[in-house]
Design a protein around this motif. Structure first.
Motif, PDB file in Angstrom:
ATOM      1  N   ALA A  17       0.856  -1.187   0.000  1.00  0.00           N
ATOM      2  CA  ALA A  17       0.000   0.000   0.000  1.00  0.00           C
ATOM      3  C   ALA A  17       0.888   1.232   0.000  1.00  0.00           C
ATOM      4  O   ALA A  17       2.010   1.207   0.518  1.00  0.00           O
ATOM      5  CB  ALA A  17      -0.903   0.011   1.221  1.00  0.00           C
ATOM      6  N   ARG A  18       0.377   2.305  -0.560  1.00  0.00           N
ATOM      7  CA  ARG A  18       1.133   3.557  -0.592  1.00  0.00           C
ATOM      8  C   ARG A  18       0.297   4.645   0.072  1.00  0.00           C
ATOM      9  O   ARG A  18      -0.881   4.779  -0.203  1.00  0.00           O
ATOM     10  CB  ARG A  18       1.439   3.941  -2.027  1.00  0.00           C
ATOM     11  CG  ARG A  18       2.307   5.177  -2.123  1.00  0.00           C
ATOM     12  CD  ARG A  18       2.687   5.445  -3.537  1.00  0.00           C
ATOM     13  NE  ARG A  18       3.573   6.588  -3.583  1.00  0.00           N
ATOM     14  CZ  ARG A  18       3.931   7.182  -4.682  1.00  0.00           C
ATOM     15  NH1 ARG A  18       3.496   6.727  -5.837  1.00  0.00           N
ATOM     16  NH2 ARG A  18       4.730   8.224  -4.645  1.00  0.00           N
ATOM     17  N   TYR A  19       0.931   5.389   0.941  1.00  0.00           N
ATOM     18  CA  TYR A  19       0.295   6.498   1.644  1.00  0.00           C
ATOM     19  C   TYR A  19       1.031   7.782   1.289  1.00  0.00           C
ATOM     20  O   TYR A  19       2.222   7.752   0.968  1.00  0.00           O
ATOM     21  CB  TYR A  19       0.342   6.260   3.157  1.00  0.00           C
ATOM     22  CG  TYR A  19      -0.447   5.042   3.564  1.00  0.00           C
ATOM     23  CD1 TYR A  19      -1.801   5.136   3.831  1.00  0.00           C
ATOM     24  CD2 TYR A  19       0.151   3.802   3.644  1.00  0.00           C
ATOM     25  CE1 TYR A  19      -2.537   4.018   4.166  1.00  0.00           C
ATOM     26  CE2 TYR A  19      -0.572   2.683   3.984  1.00  0.00           C
ATOM     27  CZ  TYR A  19      -1.918   2.799   4.241  1.00  0.00           C
ATOM     28  OH  TYR A  19      -2.645   1.687   4.570  1.00  0.00           O
ATOM     29  N   PRO A  20       0.352   8.923   1.373  1.00  0.00           N
ATOM     30  CA  PRO A  20       1.006  10.198   1.059  1.00  0.00           C
ATOM     31  C   PRO A  20       2.221  10.479   1.950  1.00  0.00           C
ATOM     32  O   PRO A  20       3.121  11.201   1.566  1.00  0.00           O
ATOM     33  CB  PRO A  20      -0.072  11.246   1.291  1.00  0.00           C
ATOM     34  CG  PRO A  20      -1.366  10.507   1.192  1.00  0.00           C
ATOM     35  CD  PRO A  20      -1.072   9.107   1.655  1.00  0.00           C
ATOM     36  N   ALA A  24      -0.032  10.685   7.288  1.00  0.00           N
ATOM     37  CA  ALA A  24      -1.316  10.179   6.786  1.00  0.00           C
ATOM     38  C   ALA A  24      -1.573   8.764   7.283  1.00  0.00           C
ATOM     39  O   ALA A  24      -2.703   8.410   7.643  1.00  0.00           O
ATOM     40  CB  ALA A  24      -1.337  10.222   5.263  1.00  0.00           C
ATOM     41  N   PHE A  25      -0.540   7.935   7.304  1.00  0.00           N
ATOM     42  CA  PHE A  25      -0.686   6.563   7.803  1.00  0.00           C
ATOM     43  C   PHE A  25      -1.042   6.574   9.285  1.00  0.00           C
ATOM     44  O   PHE A  25      -1.955   5.872   9.721  1.00  0.00           O
ATOM     45  CB  PHE A  25       0.598   5.766   7.570  1.00  0.00           C
ATOM     46  CG  PHE A  25       0.540   4.377   8.119  1.00  0.00           C
ATOM     47  CD1 PHE A  25      -0.165   3.389   7.458  1.00  0.00           C
ATOM     48  CD2 PHE A  25       1.156   4.058   9.318  1.00  0.00           C
ATOM     49  CE1 PHE A  25      -0.239   2.103   7.967  1.00  0.00           C
ATOM     50  CE2 PHE A  25       1.095   2.776   9.838  1.00  0.00           C
ATOM     51  CZ  PHE A  25       0.394   1.802   9.156  1.00  0.00           C
ATOM     52  N   MET A  28      -4.588   7.544   9.779  1.00  0.00           N
ATOM     53  CA  MET A  28      -5.498   6.460   9.414  1.00  0.00           C
ATOM     54  C   MET A  28      -5.597   5.424  10.529  1.00  0.00           C
ATOM     55  O   MET A  28      -6.694   5.027  10.914  1.00  0.00           O
ATOM     56  CB  MET A  28      -5.039   5.780   8.125  1.00  0.00           C
ATOM     57  CG  MET A  28      -5.937   4.626   7.712  1.00  0.00           C
ATOM     58  SD  MET A  28      -5.196   3.512   6.521  1.00  0.00           S
ATOM     59  CE  MET A  28      -3.914   2.740   7.505  1.00  0.00           C
ATOM     60  N   CYS A  34     -10.991   2.468  11.623  1.00  0.00           N
ATOM     61  CA  CYS A  34      -9.824   1.657  11.253  1.00  0.00           C
ATOM     62  C   CYS A  34      -9.439   0.717  12.395  1.00  0.00           C
ATOM     63  O   CYS A  34      -9.112  -0.442  12.166  1.00  0.00           O
ATOM     64  CB  CYS A  34      -8.655   2.554  10.873  1.00  0.00           C
ATOM     65  SG  CYS A  34      -7.195   1.643  10.364  1.00  0.00           S
ATOM     66  N   ARG A  52       8.287   0.024   6.388  1.00  0.00           N
ATOM     67  CA  ARG A  52       8.192   1.368   5.837  1.00  0.00           C
ATOM     68  C   ARG A  52       9.294   1.553   4.802  1.00  0.00           C
ATOM     69  O   ARG A  52      10.467   1.326   5.076  1.00  0.00           O
ATOM     70  CB  ARG A  52       8.355   2.407   6.938  1.00  0.00           C
ATOM     71  CG  ARG A  52       8.219   3.810   6.412  1.00  0.00           C
ATOM     72  CD  ARG A  52       8.344   4.812   7.503  1.00  0.00           C
ATOM     73  NE  ARG A  52       8.270   6.145   6.952  1.00  0.00           N
ATOM     74  CZ  ARG A  52       8.586   7.237   7.605  1.00  0.00           C
ATOM     75  NH1 ARG A  52       8.979   7.155   8.857  1.00  0.00           N
ATOM     76  NH2 ARG A  52       8.500   8.395   7.024  1.00  0.00           N
TER      77      ARG A  52
END
Length: 56
Positions: A17-20, A24-25, A28, A34, A52
């Motif tokens: 998965a890719r997060y900004p 942001a992670f 979330m 969540c 990471r």
């Protein structure tokens, strides 16, 4: 040959998965919806790893 994310003694599946960004992670995983979903995921998987990585 053993490696950190795919030991030979385990049947290992991968999800990417890719997060900004890290903020942001963290936002979330701090969300109450969540947190409820994570409980179900933890019951469904025997083991998991979170790695990471940075963009190349």
């Amino acid at each position: 040959m053993d490696s950190y994310i795919d030991p030979t003694e385990e049947d290992f599946k991968a999800f990417v998965a890719r997060y900004p960004g890290a903020a942001a992670f963290l936002e979330m995983i701090g969300d109450s919806v969540c947190k409820q979903a994570v409980r179900h995921r933890q019951v469904a998987v025997e083991t998991s790893r979170l790695l990471r990585c940075s963009d190349f």
